[in-house]
Design a protein around this motif. Structure first.
Motif, PDB file in Angstrom:
ATOM      1  N   PHE A 135      -7.869   6.588   2.300  1.00 44.83           N
ATOM      2  CA  PHE A 135      -8.198   5.172   2.512  1.00 44.83           C
ATOM      3  C   PHE A 135      -9.652   5.004   2.909  1.00 44.83           C
ATOM      4  O   PHE A 135     -10.294   5.936   3.420  1.00 44.83           O
ATOM      5  CB  PHE A 135      -7.293   4.579   3.592  1.00 44.83           C
ATOM      6  N   SER A 136     -10.171   3.789   2.714  1.00 47.07           N
ATOM      7  CA  SER A 136     -11.557   3.494   3.078  1.00 47.07           C
ATOM      8  C   SER A 136     -11.690   2.036   3.491  1.00 47.07           C
ATOM      9  O   SER A 136     -10.840   1.196   3.168  1.00 47.07           O
ATOM     10  CB  SER A 136     -12.498   3.783   1.898  1.00 47.07           C
ATOM     11  N   ALA A 137     -12.758   1.728   4.206  1.00 46.30           N
ATOM     12  CA  ALA A 137     -13.006   0.356   4.643  1.00 46.30           C
ATOM     13  C   ALA A 137     -13.168  -0.570   3.440  1.00 46.30           C
ATOM     14  O   ALA A 137     -13.693  -0.176   2.389  1.00 46.30           O
ATOM     15  CB  ALA A 137     -14.253   0.306   5.519  1.00 46.30           C
ATOM     16  N   LYS A 138     -12.692  -1.787   3.582  1.00 48.24           N
ATOM     17  CA  LYS A 138     -12.731  -2.863   2.571  1.00 48.24           C
ATOM     18  C   LYS A 138     -11.784  -2.637   1.397  1.00 48.24           C
ATOM     19  O   LYS A 138     -11.758  -3.426   0.458  1.00 48.24           O
ATOM     20  CB  LYS A 138     -14.155  -3.097   2.065  1.00 48.24           C
ATOM     21  N   GLN A 139     -10.994  -1.588   1.465  1.00 50.66           N
ATOM     22  CA  GLN A 139     -10.045  -1.318   0.401  1.00 50.66           C
ATOM     23  C   GLN A 139      -8.862  -2.291   0.485  1.00 50.66           C
ATOM     24  O   GLN A 139      -8.366  -2.606   1.570  1.00 50.66           O
ATOM     25  CB  GLN A 139      -9.538   0.124   0.522  1.00 50.66           C
ATOM     26  N   TRP A 140      -8.392  -2.766  -0.674  1.00 55.25           N
ATOM     27  CA  TRP A 140      -7.205  -3.604  -0.733  1.00 55.25           C
ATOM     28  C   TRP A 140      -5.983  -2.732  -0.988  1.00 55.25           C
ATOM     29  O   TRP A 140      -5.992  -1.838  -1.834  1.00 55.25           O
ATOM     30  CB  TRP A 140      -7.315  -4.646  -1.843  1.00 55.25           C
ATOM     31  N   LEU A 141      -4.912  -3.037  -0.238  1.00 53.70           N
ATOM     32  CA  LEU A 141      -3.677  -2.277  -0.328  1.00 53.70           C
ATOM     33  C   LEU A 141      -2.490  -3.228  -0.456  1.00 53.70           C
ATOM     34  O   LEU A 141      -2.539  -4.360   0.036  1.00 53.70           O
ATOM     35  CB  LEU A 141      -3.481  -1.407   0.918  1.00 53.70           C
ATOM     36  N   ASN A 142      -1.445  -2.756  -1.095  1.00 52.66           N
ATOM     37  CA  ASN A 142      -0.187  -3.494  -1.137  1.00 52.66           C
ATOM     38  C   ASN A 142       0.779  -2.859  -0.151  1.00 52.66           C
ATOM     39  O   ASN A 142       1.227  -1.730  -0.340  1.00 52.66           O
ATOM     40  CB  ASN A 142       0.394  -3.467  -2.549  1.00 52.66           C
ATOM     41  N   LEU A 143       1.054  -3.568   0.923  1.00 47.51           N
ATOM     42  CA  LEU A 143       2.029  -3.132   1.915  1.00 47.51           C
ATOM     43  C   LEU A 143       3.371  -3.742   1.534  1.00 47.51           C
ATOM     44  O   LEU A 143       3.477  -4.957   1.372  1.00 47.51           O
ATOM     45  CB  LEU A 143       1.606  -3.595   3.304  1.00 47.51           C
ATOM     46  N   GLN A 144       4.396  -2.913   1.358  1.00 45.80           N
ATOM     47  CA  GLN A 144       5.702  -3.444   0.988  1.00 45.80           C
ATOM     48  C   GLN A 144       6.800  -2.550   1.522  1.00 45.80           C
ATOM     49  O   GLN A 144       6.560  -1.412   1.950  1.00 45.80           O
ATOM     50  CB  GLN A 144       5.829  -3.561  -0.528  1.00 45.80           C
ATOM     51  N   SER A 145       8.008  -3.090   1.531  1.00 51.95           N
ATOM     52  CA  SER A 145       9.166  -2.308   1.965  1.00 51.95           C
ATOM     53  C   SER A 145      10.296  -2.488   0.959  1.00 51.95           C
ATOM     54  O   SER A 145      10.172  -3.244  -0.009  1.00 51.95           O
ATOM     55  CB  SER A 145       9.620  -2.755   3.361  1.00 51.95           C
ATOM     56  N   ASN A 146      11.410  -1.808   1.222  1.00 46.02           N
ATOM     57  CA  ASN A 146      12.577  -1.947   0.358  1.00 46.02           C
ATOM     58  C   ASN A 146      13.458  -3.121   0.755  1.00 46.02           C
ATOM     59  O   ASN A 146      14.469  -3.399   0.106  1.00 46.02           O
ATOM     60  CB  ASN A 146      13.426  -0.665   0.397  1.00 46.02           C
ATOM     61  N   GLN A 147      13.087  -3.817   1.817  1.00 47.27           N
ATOM     62  CA  GLN A 147      13.898  -4.932   2.293  1.00 47.27           C
ATOM     63  C   GLN A 147      13.808  -6.096   1.308  1.00 47.27           C
ATOM     64  O   GLN A 147      12.725  -6.558   0.962  1.00 47.27           O
ATOM     65  CB  GLN A 147      13.425  -5.387   3.675  1.00 47.27           C
ATOM     66  N   VAL A 148      14.958  -6.566   0.863  1.00 42.56           N
ATOM     67  CA  VAL A 148      15.011  -7.663  -0.106  1.00 42.56           C
ATOM     68  C   VAL A 148      14.598  -8.959   0.569  1.00 42.56           C
ATOM     69  O   VAL A 148      15.000  -9.252   1.704  1.00 42.56           O
ATOM     70  CB  VAL A 148      16.423  -7.782  -0.701  1.00 42.56           C
ATOM     71  N   TRP A 149      13.792  -9.747  -0.132  1.00 43.58           N
ATOM     72  CA  TRP A 149      13.278 -11.005   0.433  1.00 43.58           C
ATOM     73  C   TRP A 149      14.402 -12.003   0.697  1.00 43.58           C
ATOM     74  O   TRP A 149      14.489 -12.590   1.762  1.00 43.58           O
ATOM     75  CB  TRP A 149      12.239 -11.602  -0.516  1.00 43.58           C
ATOM     76  N   ASP A 150      15.257 -12.201  -0.264  1.00 40.52           N
ATOM     77  CA  ASP A 150      16.334 -13.179  -0.106  1.00 40.52           C
ATOM     78  C   ASP A 150      17.576 -12.673  -0.834  1.00 40.52           C
ATOM     79  O   ASP A 150      17.705 -12.838  -2.042  1.00 40.52           O
ATOM     80  CB  ASP A 150      15.906 -14.550  -0.661  1.00 40.52           C
ATOM     81  N   ALA A 151      18.471 -12.070  -0.082  1.00 40.96           N
ATOM     82  CA  ALA A 151      19.650 -11.462  -0.693  1.00 40.96           C
ATOM     83  C   ALA A 151      20.531 -12.499  -1.381  1.00 40.96           C
ATOM     84  O   ALA A 151      21.200 -12.201  -2.375  1.00 40.96           O
ATOM     85  CB  ALA A 151      20.453 -10.714   0.366  1.00 40.96           C
ATOM     86  N   SER A 152      20.530 -13.747  -0.891  1.00 41.00           N
ATOM     87  CA  SER A 152      21.411 -14.767  -1.457  1.00 41.00           C
ATOM     88  C   SER A 152      21.027 -15.151  -2.877  1.00 41.00           C
ATOM     89  O   SER A 152      21.843 -15.658  -3.639  1.00 41.00           O
ATOM     90  CB  SER A 152      21.396 -16.025  -0.574  1.00 41.00           C
ATOM     91  N   SER A 153      19.761 -14.921  -3.251  1.00 36.43           N
ATOM     92  CA  SER A 153      19.313 -15.333  -4.580  1.00 36.43           C
ATOM     93  C   SER A 153      19.721 -14.345  -5.661  1.00 36.43           C
ATOM     94  O   SER A 153      19.665 -14.664  -6.857  1.00 36.43           O
ATOM     95  CB  SER A 153      17.789 -15.482  -4.594  1.00 36.43           C
ATOM     96  N   SER A 308       5.810  -8.222 -14.581  1.00 38.88           N
ATOM     97  CA  SER A 308       5.790  -6.812 -14.989  1.00 38.88           C
ATOM     98  C   SER A 308       4.973  -5.956 -14.020  1.00 38.88           C
ATOM     99  O   SER A 308       4.974  -4.746 -14.108  1.00 38.88           O
ATOM    100  CB  SER A 308       5.205  -6.691 -16.404  1.00 38.88           C
ATOM    101  N   SER A 309       4.281  -6.597 -13.083  1.00 33.08           N
ATOM    102  CA  SER A 309       3.497  -5.865 -12.104  1.00 33.08           C
ATOM    103  C   SER A 309       4.412  -5.170 -11.091  1.00 33.08           C
ATOM    104  O   SER A 309       5.507  -5.628 -10.805  1.00 33.08           O
ATOM    105  CB  SER A 309       2.562  -6.826 -11.368  1.00 33.08           C
ATOM    106  N   ALA A 310       3.939  -4.054 -10.528  1.00 36.03           N
ATOM    107  CA  ALA A 310       4.697  -3.362  -9.492  1.00 36.03           C
ATOM    108  C   ALA A 310       4.378  -3.907  -8.107  1.00 36.03           C
ATOM    109  O   ALA A 310       4.921  -3.434  -7.112  1.00 36.03           O
ATOM    110  CB  ALA A 310       4.370  -1.866  -9.541  1.00 36.03           C
ATOM    111  N   ILE A 311       3.493  -4.885  -8.018  1.00 37.68           N
ATOM    112  CA  ILE A 311       3.062  -5.405  -6.720  1.00 37.68           C
ATOM    113  C   ILE A 311       4.247  -6.003  -5.975  1.00 37.68           C
ATOM    114  O   ILE A 311       4.941  -6.890  -6.480  1.00 37.68           O
ATOM    115  CB  ILE A 311       1.964  -6.467  -6.897  1.00 37.68           C
ATOM    116  N   GLY A 312       4.498  -5.526  -4.765  1.00 36.32           N
ATOM    117  CA  GLY A 312       5.608  -6.013  -3.961  1.00 36.32           C
ATOM    118  C   GLY A 312       5.196  -7.191  -3.103  1.00 36.32           C
ATOM    119  O   GLY A 312       4.076  -7.253  -2.602  1.00 36.32           O
TER     120      GLY A 312
END
Length: 536
Positions: A135-153, A308-312
């Motif tokens: 990692f380095s300063a000013k780098q953009w990262l995608n922070l994500q987890s396996n937790q579903v945003w809205d299970a009801s949907s 189609s993006s993998a971005i979480g």
């Protein structure tokens, strides 16, 4: 004296001079085109011209004309790309339902996620990993987890957001520029993936047109996908007859789309064709959509996921202002469950076939917005849109008892918990004025005038159980309708407080509401009943 004002020659010369002054040297798409660009595919020429413009650091100029695209033009622009057309109605990229026309990418998503080694809470500005070596300063990262945003949907969207590293503090700690929106745990597989964002992306002055819309066949050929961009600018764009979204924003941070308009985008659920003007997806953050008009489209704006993006992540902190949608076929302005803190300001929906605004994302907001004409529901707040707010909104002239899709012709319908509605005006509504179908609503400072025009219904209606709401300072006026009721409770309403609710021109001030006190006032020939209550 010869009057040249308004001639194409004059304005073309003026535009040429302005572009030359503003941008200096430019790469000309015309130098790359085939002999008959309106019929021979221009995709390869566009990609080559864009690559040369990027390499030279100058704009790509698109002169007036039609440019046929038989396949998608994929353009990598990590250091920026500026496309300048002669105008949204003059420089036209066209296809015949084959595919999207443009896929413009500001970066390449990483392939090696790094797991967090400690939990992170919402509001934190530091993350812990096993090693910060990559990692380095000013780098953009995608922070994500396996937790579903809205299970009801039933959808697969996950918790996630885009974060920027401020400093690599030590061998295991990353300090961030901004606090986290959400909490992340190691138990839910929280991880970081490199997500570089391209800067300097500007698109202006061109149209995206489908010359052969599909009929009765599957497909979703849209216009342009913009991925992984920081503060892009899109101005003076137009879309017509597209079988899918005109503009899709995936993993975009900041930036603005201004004066983007469209007409006759598809709305065919059976065949999977959804004509959105603006499709805001994945972990897009802080983007602004300002101005523009659409006619006969499914949605002018929506939030979504599953590109189609993998971005979480889901879109958050999006602002939509001063837009106008007319003759819309679904909801003029929509938030799907995938979204958070989506704000509509000064927007207008005219003469639609269904909903003016449909909120499904939590913390959706409408401020100084209106719905005029059409059928269906003015503002429909679905159960997943908890803590949504409507402030200074108005709904006028909704006719009939329901839309073709079955939504009742209601001014405002609340099915989400903990919503706030204040400063509202509902007039000439075919069915009920305000429908409350969830708990802990705060309703205040409203006017409901001439409701139940098409059927004998209610100013404020509780169709089901509700608790702990408050109704304050609301004027309800039947306005000549046949036998309407001011307040009507069809089920169990408990813990709700009614204060200074005034009814007039109704057959029954209130029905099914316990512990109400009423005072009848006659003044200037008008009989008015003032309703107040203890907790009921």
């Amino acid at each position: 004296m010869v009057d040249l004002i308004g001639t194409d020659e004059l304005w073309g010369a003026v535009r040429e001079k302005i572009n030359s002054k503003l941008y200096g040297r430019m790469v000309e798409l015309s130098d790359y085109l085939p002999a008959n660009p309106s019929t021979a595919t221009c995709t390869a020429a566009i990609v080559a011209a864009a690559a040369d413009a990027i390499a030279a650091g100058v704009p790509l100029r698109i002169r007036s004309g039609q440019f046929y695209m038989a396949s998608v033009a994929t353009i990598d622009a990590p250091n920026g790309l500026h496309i300048v057309g002669d105008g949204a109605d003059k420089s036209l990229f066209c296809h015949d339902s084959q595919s999207y026309m443009f896929d413009i990418r500001g970066g390449t998503y990483g392939s090696a996620p790094v797991s967090l080694t400690a939990n992170a809470a919402a509001g934190d500005t530091a993350l812990t990993v096993s090693s910060t070596a990559s990692f380095s300063a000013k780098q953009w990262l995608n922070l994500q987890s396996n937790q579903v945003w809205d299970a009801s949907s039933g959808k697969a969207a996950r918790y996630g957001e885009l974060v920027q590293v401020k400093a690599v503090t030590n061998g295991t700690t990353l300090t961030l520029y901004s606090p986290l929106d959400y909490a992340y745990t190691t138990a839910n597989g929280a991880s970081l993936t490199a997500c570089p964002l391209g800067k300097g992306l500007r698109l202006e002055g061109f149209g995206l047109v489908n010359r052969s819309p599909l009929t009765g066949a599957s497909g979703a050929a849209g216009g342009l996908v913009l991925r992984q961009a920081e503060r892009p600018k899109l101005t003076d764009l137009y879309g017509e007859a597209l079988d899918g979204p005109m503009l899709t924003y995936s993993g975009v941070v900041g930036g603005k789309a201004q004066d983007v308009s469209a007409a006759y985008l598809a709305d065919d659920e059976t065949n999977g064709r959804y004509g959105y003007v603006h499709n805001v997806v994945d972990a897009t953050r802080g983007f602004v959509i300002d101005g523009g008009h659409s006619r006969a489209c499914r949605h002018h704006v929506t939030t979504n996921a599953g590109s189609s993006s993998a971005i979480g992540g889901v879109p958050a902190h999006i602002t939509v202002s001063d837009c106008q949608a007319s003759a819309y076929t679904n909801a003029a302005y929509s938030t799907h469950e995938e979204g958070d803190d989506i704000v509509f300001t000064g927007c207008r929906a005219n003469n639609g076939m269904d909903m003016g605004y449909e909120f499904r994302a939590p913390r959706s907001k409408a401020k100084s917005c209106e719905v005029v004409g059409g059928k269906g529901t003015g503002f429909l707040v679905q159960p997943t849109a908890v803590r949504s707010e409507l402030k200074d909104v108005s709904v006028f002239d909704l006719t009939g008892t329901a839309s073709a899709r079955g939504n009742p012709t209601t001014g405002i319908s609340l099915s989400a918990q903990e919503c706030v509605v204040s400063g509202f005006h509902l007039r000439n509504i075919g069915n009920s004025g305000l429908r409350i179908g969830a708990n802990r609503q705060q309703i205040s400072d409203g006017r409901i005038h001439q409701f139940g025009v098409s059927t004998n219904v209610y100013g404020i209606h509780w169709p089901g159980a509700s608790i702990d709401s408050s109704i304050r300072d609301v004027n309800i006026d039947g306005g000549g309708s046949s036998g309407p009721t001011g307040l009507f409770n069809a089920s169990t309403v408990t813990g709700t407080f009614v204060s200074n609710v005034k009814t007039r021109a109704v057959s029954t001030p209130a029905s099914g509401i316990a512990n109400l006190t009423s005072q009848t006032v006659n003044g200037s020939g008008v009989t008015e009943t003032v309703l107040n209550s203890t907790l009921v």
